[in-house]
Enzyme design. Structure first.
Site, PDB file in Angstrom:
ATOM      1  NE  ARG A 141      -3.376   2.343   2.888  1.00 57.39           N
ATOM      2  CZ  ARG A 141      -3.116   3.193   3.890  1.00 57.39           C
ATOM      3  NH1 ARG A 141      -2.153   2.914   4.773  1.00 57.39           N
ATOM      4  NH2 ARG A 141      -3.804   4.306   4.025  1.00 57.39           N
ATOM      5  CG  HIS A 146      -1.043   9.033   3.603  1.00 60.27           C
ATOM      6  ND1 HIS A 146      -1.170   7.681   3.825  1.00 60.27           N
ATOM      7  CD2 HIS A 146      -0.650   9.555   4.797  1.00 60.27           C
ATOM      8  CE1 HIS A 146      -0.851   7.399   5.082  1.00 60.27           C
ATOM      9  NE2 HIS A 146      -0.518   8.534   5.695  1.00 60.27           N
ATOM     10  CD  GLU A 178      -4.571   7.650  10.262  1.00 56.74           C
ATOM     11  OE1 GLU A 178      -4.298   8.724  10.817  1.00 56.74           O
ATOM     12  OE2 GLU A 178      -4.061   6.575  10.573  1.00 56.74           O
ATOM     13  CG  ASN A 223      -4.772   3.603   8.785  1.00 58.22           C
ATOM     14  OD1 ASN A 223      -4.855   2.620   8.054  1.00 58.22           O
ATOM     15  ND2 ASN A 223      -4.290   4.766   8.361  1.00 58.22           N
ATOM     16  CE1 TYR A 276       0.569   2.772  13.471  1.00 57.85           C
ATOM     17  CE2 TYR A 276      -1.486   3.828  12.827  1.00 57.85           C
ATOM     18  CZ  TYR A 276      -0.218   3.376  12.510  1.00 57.85           C
ATOM     19  OH  TYR A 276       0.261   3.518  11.234  1.00 57.85           O
ATOM     20  CD  GLU A 283      -1.301   4.015   8.131  1.00 57.33           C
ATOM     21  OE1 GLU A 283      -1.005   4.469   9.251  1.00 57.33           O
ATOM     22  OE2 GLU A 283      -1.475   4.719   7.126  1.00 57.33           O
TER      23      GLU A 283
HETATM   24  C1  BGC Z   1      -0.703   7.678   9.484  1.00 56.13           C
HETATM   25  C2  BGC Z   1       0.748   7.483   9.131  1.00 56.13           C
HETATM   26  C3  BGC Z   1       1.598   7.673  10.375  1.00 56.13           C
HETATM   27  C4  BGC Z   1       1.210   6.610  11.366  1.00 56.13           C
HETATM   28  C5  BGC Z   1       1.991   6.636  12.681  1.00 56.13           C
HETATM   29  C6  BGC Z   1      -1.095   7.026  10.775  1.00 56.13           C
HETATM   30  O1  BGC Z   1      -1.891   7.897  11.491  1.00 56.13           O
HETATM   31  O2  BGC Z   1      -1.538   7.291   8.433  1.00 56.13           O
HETATM   32  O3  BGC Z   1       1.053   8.394   8.123  1.00 56.13           O
HETATM   33  O4  BGC Z   1       2.957   7.651  10.111  1.00 56.13           O
HETATM   34  O5  BGC Z   1      -0.137   6.763  11.717  1.00 56.13           O
HETATM   35  O6  BGC Z   1       1.769   7.819  13.361  1.00 56.13           O
END
Ligand code: BGC
Length: 527
Positions: A111, A157, A203, A356, A358, A437
């Site tokens: 991607r 992006h 995002e 995405n 995290y 992501e």
């Molecule tokens: C974004 C990336 C970023 C990653 C880590 C995501 O919010 O799409 O561009 O590097 O998080 O912060």
């Protein structure tokens, strides 16, 4: 009580609901147990990157400036050691090096994003297409396909052509929409014979919040109370206007693809949204659950509700923003209205849910919020609550200790992704999900033995497997963030998310595999 808890989420019934009920009853041992099984056949394994973060060549061969070129050059002191993405991994000149590590990892998907101003330097069709930009992306796509790697392409992006920012205030104005559509149409026409996965926006929440709300990212528009020199005077307006233009742009681009290209090109098109899971600090307390749902509605729902459900913003956003505007006697249309026709056009405009993810946040409802006046954050506070519930706190205010990372906002909470996937299934009609992501950062001096990343992937990916096999969530692919260390926006090169280490002081920018690269390779190989 459980029934009430489930209905509050505007949810669909079925497997997702059962799963959530089961998770609420689990103790930590049951929740964290490792689950052994296999991913479904044809599950896609990939990595993700973004143009501004890896390409460099910021003004090569006629490329126009983007808002990130402008922001990093205009406000160097904002970035650690004045770092910029001018060169970064230099993928513009070194895509073959990227391809080599993609092949070495044995990936089925890759991607990446297209830089709009590398094709149309000032964002408009009158300024392009630039032959060199078209050549570059043709080469990337062709080389990937020749290596049996499926390209997944993001159109936006975050690197808006600066000329559109200067002329219209960027996405603050809907005048940008036709220019985005021209660019999207060009990309479908030019690359769509080979690209089968399109993502319109990456995002939008982060772009609007960080760029138009807080102003810590390009284009750097911020709220009054931060009192920064580039203050745009946004009082909880620009952040909503930007989102509004983005949703319109997304929906119309979807229809262009659907009506003109889908039949011949046979691809899919959708959007990628980012979401933290928001865990109620009291899992069975209705006020805590409501606070969690409100927070999810303001972040994910802001975009997902128009696109996957009703065509309009979540009710709680309309209610809260409306109340606060009335209370402060400010513009009642800060959260703009969609016409009836626009609502119809917004609906069902994503073939999949691009996610995405995290980290997670822990939330408590509380009775104090530090900001007076309307801002995106304070709009989430219910003025009218009889119970004195006003605000959200994240885990920082609480005693919970989740392991962290090099990024202040990123805590490791593997089970959060499973809950989130179930919530998406229940709330947005059981869509196909691509996890576009997921990953963790380390400091720039942490080296190649990145056990923290190996463990993060092991645990998070195992929770994804649970969601697929035990909760019937339709996750079809996963692209790890990121293929290699790159320019981490406002944090420059100080936070590294890569499976490969990049030496940013070496002009050759060698990509060196970390321990996590061999772990991820073994996953991709075993399926
Ligand atoms: C974004 C990336 C970023 C990653 C880590 C995501 O919010 O799409 O561009 O590097 O998080 O912060």
């Amino acid at each position: 009580l459980l029934l009430l808890m489930c209905s509050i989420a505007n949810s669909h019934t079925g497997k997702g609901q059962e799963s959530m009920e089961k998770l609420i009853r689990q103790n930590a041992f049951e929740r964290d147990r490792f689950y052994y099984d296999e991913f479904p056949e044809n599950f896609g394994w990939g990595t993700a990157t973004a143009a501004y973060q890896i390409e460099g060549g910021w003004n090569a061969a006629g490329k126009g400036e983007s808002v990130w070129d402008d922001f990093t050059h205009r406000m160097p002191c904002w970035f650690l050691r004045n770092q910029t993405g001018d060169v970064t991994c230099d993928s513009y000149h070194k895509f073959d090096d990227d391809l080599a590590i993609i092949k070495e990892l044995g990936l089925s998907h890759y991607r990446f994003s297209i830089s709009w101003s590398r094709i149309f330097p000032d964002g408009k069709n009158t300024s392009g297409p630039l032959p060199d930009g078209v050549r570059y992306y043709n080469e990337v796509i062709n080389k990937l396909l020749a290596a049996n790697v499926e390209p997944m392409v993001t159109l936006f992006h975050w690197d808006l052509p600066q000329a559109l920012q200067d002329e219209f205030g960027g996405f603050n104005s809907s005048e940008v929409v036709p220019h985005f559509l021209n660019y999207a149409d060009f990309c479908f026409r030019t690359f769509g014979d080979r690209v089968k996965y399109w993502f319109t926006f990456n995002e939008p929440y982060s772009y609007c919040m960080l760029g138009h709300g807080l102003g810590v990212s390009a284009p750097g528009k911020c709220v009054d109370w931060l009192n920064l020199s580039n203050n745009f005077g946004d009082r909880g307006e620009g952040v909503y206007y930007a989102a509004h233009s983005i949703i319109k742009s997304h929906a119309q681009a979807y229809h262009i693809y659907n009506n003109t290209y889908r039949q011949t090109q046979q691809g899919q098109i959708g959007i990628t949204l980012n979401t933290n899971w928001v865990e109620p600090s009291e899992a069975t307390d209705l006020d805590h659950i409501e606070a969690s749902q409100r927070s999810l509605a303001f972040s994910t729902g802001w975009f997902a509700e128009p696109i996957f459900n009703s065509g309009d913003y979540p009710d709680v956003m309309r209610w809260n923003v409306g109340n606060r505007s009335e209370y402060y006697n400010v513009n009642p249309d800060r959260l703009p209205k969609f016409t009836k026709k626009e609502k119809e056009l917004n609906k069902a405009t994503s073939d999949f849910f691009g996610l995405n993810h995290y980290t997670s946040n822990l939330i408590v409802p509380c009775s104090y919020y530090p900001v007076d006046g309307p801002t995106y954050d304070s709009d989430q506070v219910s003025l009218s609550s009889e119970k004195g519930i006003f605000a959200f706190l994240t885990h920082k205010g609480l005693s919970i200790q989740w392991p962290g990372s090099a990024s202040s906002w990123l805590y490791q909470v593997p089970w959060g992704i499973r809950k989130l996937l179930i919530w998406i299934k229940r709330t947005y009609g059981d869509p196909v999900v691509y996890i576009t992501e997921n990953g963790i950062s380390e400091h720039d001096y942490d080296g190649l033995e990145d056990d923290i990343r190996v463990n993060y992937y092991k645990d998070y990916i195992d929770e994804v497997l649970k969601a697929i096999n035990e909760d019937d969530v339709k996750v079809k692919g996963y692209t790890a963030w990121s293929l290699m260390d790159n320019f981490e926006w406002a944090e420059g090169y100080s936070e590294r998310f890569g499976l490969h280490w990049v030496n940013f002081t070496d002009p050759e920018r060698p990509r060196i595999p970390k321990k996590s690269a061999s772990y991820y390779k073994s996953l991709a190989e075993s399926g």
